[in-house]
Design a protein around this motif. Structure first.
Motif, PDB file in Angstrom:
ATOM      1  N   MET A   1     116.118 -26.626  49.378  1.00 21.77           N
ATOM      2  CA  MET A   1     116.518 -25.546  50.098  1.00 21.77           C
ATOM      3  C   MET A   1     116.320 -24.218  50.010  1.00 21.77           C
ATOM      4  O   MET A   1     116.302 -23.804  48.871  1.00 21.77           O
ATOM      5  CB  MET A   1     118.159 -25.784  49.995  1.00 21.77           C
ATOM      6  CG  MET A   1     118.787 -27.039  50.321  1.00 21.77           C
ATOM      7  SD  MET A   1     119.978 -27.048  51.571  1.00 21.77           S
ATOM      8  CE  MET A   1     121.416 -26.505  50.784  1.00 21.77           C
ATOM      9  N   SER A   2     115.633 -23.741  51.359  1.00 20.33           N
ATOM     10  CA  SER A   2     115.305 -22.454  50.888  1.00 20.33           C
ATOM     11  C   SER A   2     116.504 -21.666  51.060  1.00 20.33           C
ATOM     12  O   SER A   2     117.453 -21.904  51.512  1.00 20.33           O
ATOM     13  CB  SER A   2     114.391 -22.151  52.074  1.00 20.33           C
ATOM     14  OG  SER A   2     115.100 -22.410  53.368  1.00 20.33           O
ATOM     15  N   VAL A   3     116.188 -20.344  50.582  1.00 21.44           N
ATOM     16  CA  VAL A   3     117.322 -19.229  50.590  1.00 21.44           C
ATOM     17  C   VAL A   3     117.746 -19.037  51.919  1.00 21.44           C
ATOM     18  O   VAL A   3     119.067 -19.000  52.547  1.00 21.44           O
ATOM     19  CB  VAL A   3     116.887 -17.819  50.063  1.00 21.44           C
ATOM     20  CG1 VAL A   3     117.837 -16.818  49.960  1.00 21.44           C
ATOM     21  CG2 VAL A   3     116.196 -18.078  48.600  1.00 21.44           C
ATOM     22  N   GLN A   4     116.872 -18.949  53.079  1.00 20.92           N
ATOM     23  CA  GLN A   4     117.254 -18.840  54.355  1.00 20.92           C
ATOM     24  C   GLN A   4     118.084 -19.730  54.907  1.00 20.92           C
ATOM     25  O   GLN A   4     119.028 -19.420  55.776  1.00 20.92           O
ATOM     26  CB  GLN A   4     116.012 -18.886  55.457  1.00 20.92           C
ATOM     27  CG  GLN A   4     115.283 -17.351  55.048  1.00 20.92           C
ATOM     28  CD  GLN A   4     114.091 -17.574  54.604  1.00 20.92           C
ATOM     29  OE1 GLN A   4     113.785 -18.498  53.656  1.00 20.92           O
ATOM     30  NE2 GLN A   4     113.035 -16.755  54.471  1.00 20.92           N
ATOM     31  N   LEU A   5     117.985 -20.980  54.658  1.00 22.36           N
ATOM     32  CA  LEU A   5     118.794 -22.194  54.986  1.00 22.36           C
ATOM     33  C   LEU A   5     120.097 -21.775  54.171  1.00 22.36           C
ATOM     34  O   LEU A   5     121.058 -22.013  55.150  1.00 22.36           O
ATOM     35  CB  LEU A   5     118.097 -23.369  54.586  1.00 22.36           C
ATOM     36  CG  LEU A   5     118.785 -24.645  55.087  1.00 22.36           C
ATOM     37  CD1 LEU A   5     118.441 -24.720  56.557  1.00 22.36           C
ATOM     38  CD2 LEU A   5     118.178 -25.798  54.422  1.00 22.36           C
ATOM     39  N   VAL A   6     120.339 -21.617  53.108  1.00 24.99           N
ATOM     40  CA  VAL A   6     121.565 -21.352  52.695  1.00 24.99           C
ATOM     41  C   VAL A   6     122.337 -20.249  53.385  1.00 24.99           C
ATOM     42  O   VAL A   6     123.316 -20.362  53.946  1.00 24.99           O
ATOM     43  CB  VAL A   6     121.408 -21.227  51.112  1.00 24.99           C
ATOM     44  CG1 VAL A   6     122.635 -20.883  50.344  1.00 24.99           C
ATOM     45  CG2 VAL A   6     121.055 -22.351  50.447  1.00 24.99           C
ATOM     46  N   VAL A   7     121.698 -19.274  53.377  1.00 23.42           N
ATOM     47  CA  VAL A   7     122.131 -18.127  53.965  1.00 23.42           C
ATOM     48  C   VAL A   7     122.613 -18.359  55.577  1.00 23.42           C
ATOM     49  O   VAL A   7     123.760 -17.984  55.831  1.00 23.42           O
ATOM     50  CB  VAL A   7     121.233 -16.846  53.896  1.00 23.42           C
ATOM     51  CG1 VAL A   7     121.715 -15.685  55.107  1.00 23.42           C
ATOM     52  CG2 VAL A   7     121.000 -16.363  52.763  1.00 23.42           C
ATOM     53  N   PHE A   8     121.890 -19.029  56.093  1.00 26.90           N
ATOM     54  CA  PHE A   8     122.175 -19.515  57.388  1.00 26.90           C
ATOM     55  C   PHE A   8     123.431 -20.175  57.692  1.00 26.90           C
ATOM     56  O   PHE A   8     124.323 -19.871  58.476  1.00 26.90           O
ATOM     57  CB  PHE A   8     120.966 -20.405  58.121  1.00 26.90           C
ATOM     58  CG  PHE A   8     121.331 -20.855  59.608  1.00 26.90           C
ATOM     59  CD1 PHE A   8     121.298 -19.893  60.825  1.00 26.90           C
ATOM     60  CD2 PHE A   8     121.906 -22.263  59.718  1.00 26.90           C
ATOM     61  CE1 PHE A   8     121.741 -20.752  61.713  1.00 26.90           C
ATOM     62  CE2 PHE A   8     122.112 -22.617  60.924  1.00 26.90           C
ATOM     63  CZ  PHE A   8     122.306 -21.904  61.951  1.00 26.90           C
ATOM     64  N   PHE A   9     123.570 -21.145  56.951  1.00 26.35           N
ATOM     65  CA  PHE A   9     124.613 -22.303  56.860  1.00 26.35           C
ATOM     66  C   PHE A   9     125.960 -21.503  56.576  1.00 26.35           C
ATOM     67  O   PHE A   9     127.093 -21.606  57.211  1.00 26.35           O
ATOM     68  CB  PHE A   9     124.602 -23.500  56.169  1.00 26.35           C
ATOM     69  CG  PHE A   9     123.660 -24.455  56.884  1.00 26.35           C
ATOM     70  CD1 PHE A   9     124.225 -24.903  58.173  1.00 26.35           C
ATOM     71  CD2 PHE A   9     122.494 -24.804  56.346  1.00 26.35           C
ATOM     72  CE1 PHE A   9     123.569 -25.702  58.880  1.00 26.35           C
ATOM     73  CE2 PHE A   9     121.937 -25.626  57.372  1.00 26.35           C
ATOM     74  CZ  PHE A   9     122.343 -26.105  58.354  1.00 26.35           C
ATOM     75  N   ILE A  10     125.928 -20.414  55.520  1.00 22.38           N
ATOM     76  CA  ILE A  10     127.268 -19.807  55.114  1.00 22.38           C
ATOM     77  C   ILE A  10     127.606 -18.773  56.122  1.00 22.38           C
ATOM     78  O   ILE A  10     128.754 -18.924  56.849  1.00 22.38           O
ATOM     79  CB  ILE A  10     126.826 -18.971  53.962  1.00 22.38           C
ATOM     80  CG1 ILE A  10     126.668 -19.866  52.718  1.00 22.38           C
ATOM     81  CG2 ILE A  10     127.957 -18.042  53.503  1.00 22.38           C
ATOM     82  CD1 ILE A  10     126.373 -19.202  51.591  1.00 22.38           C
ATOM     83  N   CYS A  11     126.605 -18.052  56.863  1.00 20.49           N
ATOM     84  CA  CYS A  11     126.988 -17.191  57.721  1.00 20.49           C
ATOM     85  C   CYS A  11     127.219 -17.838  59.079  1.00 20.49           C
ATOM     86  O   CYS A  11     128.230 -17.282  60.057  1.00 20.49           O
ATOM     87  CB  CYS A  11     125.793 -16.250  58.292  1.00 20.49           C
ATOM     88  SG  CYS A  11     125.464 -15.096  56.783  1.00 20.49           S
ATOM     89  N   ALA A  12     126.757 -19.040  59.368  1.00 24.34           N
ATOM     90  CA  ALA A  12     127.228 -19.736  60.443  1.00 24.34           C
ATOM     91  C   ALA A  12     128.693 -20.109  60.442  1.00 24.34           C
ATOM     92  O   ALA A  12     129.356 -19.970  61.694  1.00 24.34           O
ATOM     93  CB  ALA A  12     126.196 -20.960  60.855  1.00 24.34           C
ATOM     94  N   LEU A  13     129.034 -20.632  59.474  1.00 29.55           N
ATOM     95  CA  LEU A  13     130.456 -21.108  59.267  1.00 29.55           C
ATOM     96  C   LEU A  13     131.224 -19.887  59.471  1.00 29.55           C
ATOM     97  O   LEU A  13     132.365 -19.900  60.100  1.00 29.55           O
ATOM     98  CB  LEU A  13     130.539 -21.568  57.779  1.00 29.55           C
ATOM     99  CG  LEU A  13     130.436 -23.192  57.736  1.00 29.55           C
ATOM    100  CD1 LEU A  13     130.635 -23.604  56.064  1.00 29.55           C
ATOM    101  CD2 LEU A  13     131.264 -23.856  58.765  1.00 29.55           C
ATOM    102  N   ILE A  14     130.950 -18.718  58.683  1.00 35.68           N
ATOM    103  CA  ILE A  14     131.685 -17.486  58.793  1.00 35.68           C
ATOM    104  C   ILE A  14     132.018 -16.938  60.308  1.00 35.68           C
ATOM    105  O   ILE A  14     132.801 -16.743  60.686  1.00 35.68           O
ATOM    106  CB  ILE A  14     131.221 -16.461  57.968  1.00 35.68           C
ATOM    107  CG1 ILE A  14     131.305 -16.758  56.480  1.00 35.68           C
ATOM    108  CG2 ILE A  14     132.067 -15.171  58.321  1.00 35.68           C
ATOM    109  CD1 ILE A  14     130.633 -15.686  55.668  1.00 35.68           C
TER     110      ILE A  14
END
Lengths: 101, 228
Positions: free
Chosen positions: B1-14
């Motif tokens: 999992m790349s950093v971009q993916l993790v950031v994307f999913f956290i921010c998408a949820l928020i």
């Protein structure tokens, strides 16, 4: 590298749909204005994503202009809401039916 | 999992939870605070897509100015009362219709994104790129005459330099027009929010309307909400 293009677009579509639903569902004019902001932001996210997909900076330039126009829109919209609520406290969007003459 | 993916999913949820909060909060103040969460998450998503200047502007203009303005109006007018979302002055049909429209809109958007994918945007088959390693060149006058202008990744030039160059050359007229637009908006806001001495309150029940009874029902419902 993960391709996140479609997830970004899906997120933007979801935000836009939630904003549209709120605009139709709520009657408080302030909340309706916030829902319009939500829809504008969803479109901004789409523009940035498209710009990155096409490696084209103009996607970001247009988001800049959308931000400016959104700020102007909020200022005028809030002034209208203030004018209406001052004349009729607790007015909802439905109360403006009297405008149809 | 790349950093971009993790950031994307956290921010998408928020962002999605914030959007839900805007729509389903009973208090306008809670709606405004949920809006802040959504706008902040979108700013982080801009950062995630190499749009650093826009992320800063998003935080400054949206969460710093627009939402504060909305909160000021809420406090100033004292409309921060709880609203009964189940209140149905126009009949349940309107809200069901709103839900149907929203679901249809979402379905159409998702269908386009899933079945069209990258191709609808770039006109080229999908290629796995993230962070701007695409070799696709936009076909525009500017790009033809000067290959460096209008392209996001040009060596190590910062994002804000590229954006500034683009705004103050190709889009200089639009930029000047936005200045006029902002001036007009400020003047309009002052004119409309000006408290005049001879203001007539909007009549509660106009006699000439056919739906007088309907309006009276709305007023009664509004009173209940206000008193609640």
């Amino acid at each position: 590298m993960t391709n996140l293009d479609v997830p970004y677009l899906v997120l933007a579509g979801g935000l836009f749909a939630v904003g549209a639903f709120g605009l139709l569902y709520r009657r408080n004019p302030l909340v309706m204005l916030m829902c319009v902001e939500l829809m504008l932001n969803a479109v901004n996210l789409t523009f940035v994503t498209f710009g990155r997909m096409m490696n084209d900076l103009n996607g970001q330039v247009i988001v800049f202009f959308v931000l400016v126009v959104a700020a102007a829109e909020v200022v005028v919209g809030l002034a209208i809401i203030v004018a209406v609520i001052r004349r009729r406290p607790g007015a909802s969007a439905d109360d403006l039916k009297v405008l149809r003459g | 999992m790349s950093v971009q993916l993790v950031v994307f999913f956290i921010c998408a949820l928020i962002a999605l939870f914030g959007a839900g909060g805007v729509v389903w909060s009973r208090s306008p103040v809670h709606s405004a605070l949920s809006l802040v969460a959504t706008l902040f998450a979108i700013a982080v998503l801009f950062l995630n897509q190499n749009a650093q200047f826009l992320a800063a502007v998003q935080v400054i203009v949206y969460t710093g100015a627009i939402v504060i303005l909305i909160l000021f109006v809420i406090m100033l007018l004292g409309v921060d009362k709880l609203e009964n979302l189940a209140d149905e002055p126009l009949g349940i049909g309107f809200r069901v219709a709103g839900g149907v429209v929203a679901v249809a809109l979402l379905a159409v958007l998702l269908a386009v994104f899933f079945f069209g994918g990258r191709t609808i945007v770039t006109g080229k088959p999908a290629q796995a790129t993230f962070g701007g390693t695409s070799t696709y060149q936009p076909i525009s006058q500017q790009a033809v005459s000067n290959p460096q202008a209008g392209v996001i990744d040009t060596a190590d030039v910062p994002n804000i330099n590229l954006l500034g160059k683009q705004i103050f050359t190709q889009y200089i007229l639009a930029f000047e027009v936005t200045a006029a637009l902002l001036t007009i908006a400020v003047v309009g806001a002052v004119v409309m929010a000006h408290r005049s001495k001879q203001v007539q309150p909007i009549p509660d029940e106009p006699e000439s309307l056919d739906s007088g009874a309907d309006l009276a029902a709305i007023d009664a419902a509004g009173e209940e909400v206000r008193e609640a």
